[in-house]
Design a protein around this motif. Structure first.
Motif, PDB file in Angstrom:
ATOM      1  N   GLY A 280       0.792  -1.226   0.000  1.00  0.00           N
ATOM      2  CA  GLY A 280       0.000   0.000   0.000  1.00  0.00           C
ATOM      3  C   GLY A 280       0.824   1.275   0.000  1.00  0.00           C
ATOM      4  N   VAL A 281       2.149   1.142  -0.167  1.00  0.00           N
ATOM      5  CA  VAL A 281       3.013   2.324  -0.173  1.00  0.00           C
ATOM      6  C   VAL A 281       3.351   2.693  -1.621  1.00  0.00           C
ATOM      7  N   SER A 282       3.249   3.982  -1.924  1.00  0.00           N
ATOM      8  CA  SER A 282       3.540   4.443  -3.287  1.00  0.00           C
ATOM      9  C   SER A 282       4.480   5.643  -3.257  1.00  0.00           C
ATOM     10  N   LEU A 283       5.119   5.876  -4.409  1.00  0.00           N
ATOM     11  CA  LEU A 283       6.112   6.945  -4.525  1.00  0.00           C
ATOM     12  C   LEU A 283       5.672   7.896  -5.637  1.00  0.00           C
ATOM     13  N   PHE A 284       5.680   9.191  -5.350  1.00  0.00           N
ATOM     14  CA  PHE A 284       5.225  10.186  -6.325  1.00  0.00           C
ATOM     15  C   PHE A 284       6.285  11.259  -6.530  1.00  0.00           C
ATOM     16  N   LEU A 285       6.402  11.711  -7.757  1.00  0.00           N
ATOM     17  CA  LEU A 285       7.267  12.858  -8.054  1.00  0.00           C
ATOM     18  C   LEU A 285       6.357  13.998  -8.499  1.00  0.00           C
ATOM     19  N   ILE A 286       6.324  15.068  -7.696  1.00  0.00           N
ATOM     20  CA  ILE A 286       5.374  16.149  -7.989  1.00  0.00           C
ATOM     21  C   ILE A 286       6.055  17.511  -8.019  1.00  0.00           C
ATOM     22  N   ASP A 287       5.404  18.438  -8.663  1.00  0.00           N
ATOM     23  CA  ASP A 287       5.863  19.826  -8.697  1.00  0.00           C
ATOM     24  C   ASP A 287       5.686  20.434  -7.299  1.00  0.00           C
ATOM     25  N   VAL A 288       6.632  21.263  -6.903  1.00  0.00           N
ATOM     26  CA  VAL A 288       6.596  21.801  -5.546  1.00  0.00           C
ATOM     27  C   VAL A 288       5.536  22.903  -5.381  1.00  0.00           C
ATOM     28  N   ASN A 289       5.066  23.418  -6.500  1.00  0.00           N
ATOM     29  CA  ASN A 289       4.160  24.576  -6.422  1.00  0.00           C
ATOM     30  C   ASN A 289       2.686  24.225  -6.564  1.00  0.00           C
ATOM     31  N   LEU A 290       2.338  22.952  -6.436  1.00  0.00           N
ATOM     32  CA  LEU A 290       0.930  22.576  -6.582  1.00  0.00           C
ATOM     33  C   LEU A 290       0.088  23.222  -5.474  1.00  0.00           C
ATOM     34  N   THR A 291      -1.157  23.491  -5.829  1.00  0.00           N
ATOM     35  CA  THR A 291      -2.064  24.097  -4.860  1.00  0.00           C
ATOM     36  C   THR A 291      -2.283  23.152  -3.675  1.00  0.00           C
ATOM     37  N   GLY A 292      -2.180  23.713  -2.477  1.00  0.00           N
ATOM     38  CA  GLY A 292      -2.418  22.904  -1.278  1.00  0.00           C
ATOM     39  C   GLY A 292      -1.143  22.423  -0.612  1.00  0.00           C
ATOM     40  N   ILE A 293       0.008  22.714  -1.203  1.00  0.00           N
ATOM     41  CA  ILE A 293       1.280  22.374  -0.533  1.00  0.00           C
ATOM     42  C   ILE A 293       1.687  23.571   0.322  1.00  0.00           C
ATOM     43  N   VAL A 294       1.765  23.329   1.631  1.00  0.00           N
ATOM     44  CA  VAL A 294       2.146  24.403   2.551  1.00  0.00           C
ATOM     45  C   VAL A 294       3.495  24.042   3.164  1.00  0.00           C
ATOM     46  N   ARG A 295       4.419  24.987   3.095  1.00  0.00           N
ATOM     47  CA  ARG A 295       5.773  24.721   3.608  1.00  0.00           C
ATOM     48  C   ARG A 295       6.102  25.650   4.753  1.00  0.00           C
ATOM     49  N   ARG A 296       6.761  25.125   5.755  1.00  0.00           N
ATOM     50  CA  ARG A 296       7.364  25.987   6.764  1.00  0.00           C
ATOM     51  C   ARG A 296       8.859  25.751   6.680  1.00  0.00           C
ATOM     52  N   ASP A 297       9.601  26.732   6.191  1.00  0.00           N
ATOM     53  CA  ASP A 297      11.042  26.589   5.926  1.00  0.00           C
ATOM     54  C   ASP A 297      11.868  26.997   7.139  1.00  0.00           C
ATOM     55  N   TYR A 298      12.997  26.365   7.313  1.00  0.00           N
ATOM     56  CA  TYR A 298      13.867  26.731   8.436  1.00  0.00           C
ATOM     57  C   TYR A 298      15.302  26.272   8.177  1.00  0.00           C
ATOM     58  N   PRO A 299      16.259  26.895   8.861  1.00  0.00           N
ATOM     59  CA  PRO A 299      17.637  26.391   8.782  1.00  0.00           C
ATOM     60  C   PRO A 299      17.819  25.175   9.685  1.00  0.00           C
ATOM     61  N   THR A 300      18.731  24.303   9.322  1.00  0.00           N
ATOM     62  CA  THR A 300      19.057  23.160  10.185  1.00  0.00           C
ATOM     63  C   THR A 300      20.369  23.442  10.910  1.00  0.00           C
ATOM     64  N   VAL A 301      20.649  22.682  11.951  1.00  0.00           N
ATOM     65  CA  VAL A 301      21.848  22.939  12.761  1.00  0.00           C
ATOM     66  C   VAL A 301      23.138  22.710  11.993  1.00  0.00           C
ATOM     67  N   ASP A 302      23.062  21.948  10.877  1.00  0.00           N
ATOM     68  CA  ASP A 302      24.282  21.640  10.122  1.00  0.00           C
ATOM     69  C   ASP A 302      24.441  22.522   8.886  1.00  0.00           C
ATOM     70  N   GLY A 303      23.741  23.690   8.880  1.00  0.00           N
ATOM     71  CA  GLY A 303      23.968  24.652   7.811  1.00  0.00           C
ATOM     72  C   GLY A 303      23.113  24.448   6.576  1.00  0.00           C
ATOM     73  N   ASN A 304      22.235  23.451   6.607  1.00  0.00           N
ATOM     74  CA  ASN A 304      21.344  23.234   5.478  1.00  0.00           C
ATOM     75  C   ASN A 304      20.033  23.995   5.689  1.00  0.00           C
ATOM     76  N   ARG A 305      19.137  23.866   4.737  1.00  0.00           N
ATOM     77  CA  ARG A 305      17.772  24.378   4.894  1.00  0.00           C
ATOM     78  C   ARG A 305      16.816  23.205   4.710  1.00  0.00           C
ATOM     79  N   ALA A 306      15.700  23.246   5.465  1.00  0.00           N
ATOM     80  CA  ALA A 306      14.719  22.176   5.368  1.00  0.00           C
ATOM     81  C   ALA A 306      13.326  22.750   5.582  1.00  0.00           C
ATOM     82  N   SER A 307      12.314  21.906   5.423  1.00  0.00           N
ATOM     83  CA  SER A 307      10.936  22.352   5.588  1.00  0.00           C
ATOM     84  C   SER A 307      10.101  21.280   6.259  1.00  0.00           C
ATOM     85  N   GLU A 308       9.102  21.743   7.020  1.00  0.00           N
ATOM     86  CA  GLU A 308       7.956  20.900   7.330  1.00  0.00           C
ATOM     87  C   GLU A 308       6.988  21.101   6.177  1.00  0.00           C
TER      88      GLU A 308
END
Lengths: 379, 397
Positions: free
Chosen positions: A181-209
């Motif tokens: 029942g597990v599937s893998l999708f490749l989608i555009d990041v700008n689709l309607t309904g995608i909400v991101r909360r961006d932040y820096p990580t402790v190791d100098g990268n950037r990530a999002s919830e």
């Protein structure tokens, strides 16, 4: 059996090392990771268009260099040496690996975009309740006509703030933690309904919830079979895990070298502290961990092609060993530097922070020892 | 870079397996399985079978009697002999003095000694350590004073492994008292039957007679039995130590050792489950396997370097440190696994002794082996000395 690198592989390493030596000194890195965007996009473009490096693991028919996992390991180790934040791992190793595995029109369309540096793909697989279990998913993709509707919350998605696309794991059937029942999708990041909360990580990268709020996606976003994606996901995460081991090797080598250098300059009791046998032996122990991390990376990389169980056992052995080694080398690098080691001022602390995050990336020491035992030491 | 065996390699692997299956002596196998102490003849019977086949010295150059195998074939050979639990070949001739002689020896020395090492005709021992010279080997005080065409040798060596069986010994002796320590040492080949040599046993913790004291009193040694130049013996000694260290990783044997520990832990019961199902014990076994994999691939990388023209260098100290630690952890796990039956003192089978020893067969040597293997982090340059070597030679400190 052959344990030497080809000329092409040596060339990839040398070219990349020279490029990073010119563009990625510590001060420059600190400047762009502290900028608004957290990166210098020109570096990614140069990696793609001047060096052709983003094509390292792809076949020549896509415009790649014709390599594979070993080439990925070489690139990741060099990035580790400069604590590079370039999204090579999610874009080239993980998404590229998935696309290579499924092939067909999706690969034909997307791989050239990766190689050209136009696509940055973040891997949205972790969830707040899931720890390292790839099947423990609450994110769902509900069938809706010819497409799907995606809902759920993905945790700590590295590189998502920079991404053009997301590679998403979601449940199309079954119950939480089922293998089916597990599937893998490749989608555009700008689709309607995608909400991101961006932040820096402790190791100098950037990530999002990332929150998917009833995101409508088309049917051709599905990579591989519907509901049968877990083996593919496990395979690409194993490939990513050894790539991270390679990165760790580069990070650990620099932690060790930096410590050697510092102890030869720093004087106490009238002599360079490198003269003290207690520190010499500790630095030898660090050296042995670096060498063993390198050996385990090679072991894991060479065994990626084996049947799933052997592959998983090898990758878990590698990651478990490297996690311990990264911990040992990182902590001892800081200890040996003394007070200056715990400041933001020196590069050493930043290598330590990346080493620490690598310890648990794609599974901690304990997680991988458990997995190893389930396969190799079953009752 | 790849791990595939070619069709030729697979054929070679089959050839090796068949050869061992058809030729390994059944009586020797039985003695090993029951954990008996091995006699000189036991050690030599397999040596002689391999010599007859031409497979006794895979690591030697072909011109001196090597097999000419590729590194992969040598890897297969060590894997297969360990898998079949073949008795270990004595390293003193084959892995230690042999390479010194073919590297530094005179044509006469090569012609005389090398064939006898290969055939097993001469049993060698190593005269290095002295009571006052352990880790500080270069402080050794055994003297060799020139007298005509001979040297007169006086002094005491210790920890001399299996000297009670030895026909010949290779000795480090001081030929110049005034030179700097390392520069006044020579490398001598000495007939152990020479007048003035006395061998006295040292009994170690497991009850074995494995090592000895060797006393040399006015022993006359022809100068033609000196290898390499006078006062250049330290060069031979360092070369030999690097050679000794690579074999010391013992990867294939430790793989076999882990299988044995697992077999014990599947037989031993802990509560209502096999011991191997105990989460704590299982984790220790798993950690050992992971560390052994790291050692194996480090050795494979080192062999690839050696194949590319670099001899075994100071990085072989890493193989010695990690290899010996793993060997010790293995014996510790075996002892832990056998539980109560680690305790009964096993004397071996005496003459006409028909009574079976106490406890299961696999337990008889668990404690003696654990005690005995403490040596591995001490001999061949202690692990602390190995760290000094890496610090100096690799890290440049």
């Amino acid at each position: 059996m052959d344990f030497t690198y080809t000329e092409t592989q040596d060339m990839i390493r040398d070219t990349l090392a020279r490029f990073l030596g010119d563009t990625y000194d510590f001060e420059t890195r600190q400047k762009f990771i502290n900028s608004d965007s957290g990166r210098d996009p020109a570096i990614w473009t140069a990696l793609a268009q001047e060096l052709g490096m983003l094509g390292a693991p792809f076949a020549e028919e896509y415009g790649g260099l014709g390599g594979g996992a070993l080439e990925n390991a070489i690139v990741m180790e060099e990035l580790g040496k400069v604590i590079g934040i370039e999204p090579y791992l999610p874009t080239v190793v993980i998404a590229g690996g998935a696309l290579k595995a499924v092939g067909g029109a999706q690969a034909d369309a997307m791989i050239p975009e990766i190689i050209a540096g136009n696509a940055i793909i973040a891997f949205a697989y972790a969830e707040p309740q899931g720890r390292y279990d790839l099947a423990n998913l609450r994110t769902t993709a509900r069938k809706d006509g010819s497409g799907y509707v995606l809902s759920g919350h993905k945790s700590v998605v590295y590189a998502a703030p920079w991404a053009t696309h997301l590679l998403v794991t979601a449940r199309t059937g079954g119950n939480a933690r089922d293998r089916d029942g597990v599937s893998l999708f490749l989608i555009d990041v700008n689709l309607t309904g995608i909400v991101r909360r961006d932040y820096p990580t402790v190791d100098g990268n950037r990530a999002s919830e990332i929150y998917f709020e009833n995101v409508a996606i088309s049917g051709d976003a599905l990579l591989g079979g519907e509901g049968t994606g877990l083996p593919l996901i496990e395979q690409i995460v194993d490939e990513a895990t050894v790539a991270v081991c390679a990165e760790a090797t580069g990070v650990m080598q620099k932690l060790h070298e930096g410590t050697l250098e510092y102890t030869q300059q720093r004087k106490q009791f009238g002599v360079p502290i490198a003269k003290f046998q207690v520190l010499q032996h500790r630095m030898v122990d660090m050296f042995m961990e670096v060498e063993q991390a390198r050996s385990m990376t090679i072991m894991g990389t060479l065994k990626l092609e084996l049947p799933a169980n052997e592959r998983m056992a090898a990758v878990s052995a590698a990651k478990a060993k490297v996690a311990r080694g990264a911990n040992f080398v990182g902590q001892n690098a800081i200890q040996t530097h003394g007070g200056i080691g715990i400041t933001q001022e020196l590069a050493i602390g930043h290598y330590f922070k990346r080493a620490t995050m690598i310890e648990s990336q794609f599974g901690s020491h304990d997680y991988h020892m458990d997995r190893y035992e389930r396969i190799v030491l079953a009752d | 870079m790849d791990m595939e065996f070619s069709p030729e390699d697979l054929a070679f692997q089959q050839e090796v397996r068949d050869f061992i299956a058809e030729n390994y002596p059944a009586e020797l196998r039985e003695k090993q399985d029951e954990g008996e102490e091995m006699s000189k003849e036991d050690f030599l019977v397999w040596h002689k079978i391999l010599h007859k086949k031409g497979w006794i010295a895979p690591a030697w150059p072909v011109e001196y009697g090597g097999t000419g195998w590729t590194p992969t074939q040598r890897f297969i050979w060590s894997e297969e002999t360990a898998r079949a639990d073949c008795i270990r070949l004595m390293p003193f001739g084959l892995a230690m003095v042999g390479p010194v002689i073919y590297t530094f020896g005179t044509p006469e020395q090569k012609a005389h000694f090398l064939p006898r090492i290969l055939s097993g005709e001469d049993w060698w021992c190593q005269g290095y350590s002295e009571p006052g010279s352990g880790s500080d080997l270069a402080s050794l005080r055994t003297t060799a004073i020139a007298d005509g065409d001979d040297y007169i040798v006086n002094g005491q060596k210790t920890w001399t492994t299996l000297a009670q069986h030895a026909d010949w010994g290779f000795f480090l002796v001081r030929t110049d008292k005034d030179a700097k320590q390392q520069e006044g040492i020579s490398f001598l080949l000495i007939d152990m039957k020479s007048p003035g040599i006395t061998v006295r046993p040292i009994i170690t913790l497991g009850g074995e007679h494995e090592v000895n004291e060797v006393w040399l009193e006015d022993v006359r040694v022809p100068q033609s039995q000196r290898v390499y130049d006078e006062n250049k013996g330290w060069t031979c000694a360092k070369f030999l130590l690097a050679h000794e260290r690579t074999g010391i990783a013992g990867v294939a044997a430790s793989k076999r050792g882990i299988e044995k520990v697992k077999a014990i832990a599947r037989t031993e019961v802990d509560g209502d489950k096999p011991l191997l199902a105990n989460a704590f014990f299982k984790r220790k076994v798993a950690e050992l396997e992971v560390d052994l994999a790291a050692l194996e691939f480090t050795e494979l990388r080192s062999l690839a370097g050696a194949n590319a023209g670099r001899g075994p260098g100071p990085e072989s100290s890493l193989l010695k440190i990690k290899g010996s630690e793993i060997q010790q952890r293995l014996t510790e796990l075996s002892l832990e696994a056998v539980g109560h039956y680690g305790a009964p003192y096993f004397r071996g089978f005496g003459e006409g002794d028909n009574e079976h020893p106490i406890g299961p067969d696999y337990a008889h040597r668990a404690a003696p082996t654990y005690f005995n293997m403490r040596k591995t982090t001490i001999y061949g340059g202690s692990n602390e000395i190995q760290r000094n070597i890496i610090a100096k030679m690799v890290l440049g400190l």
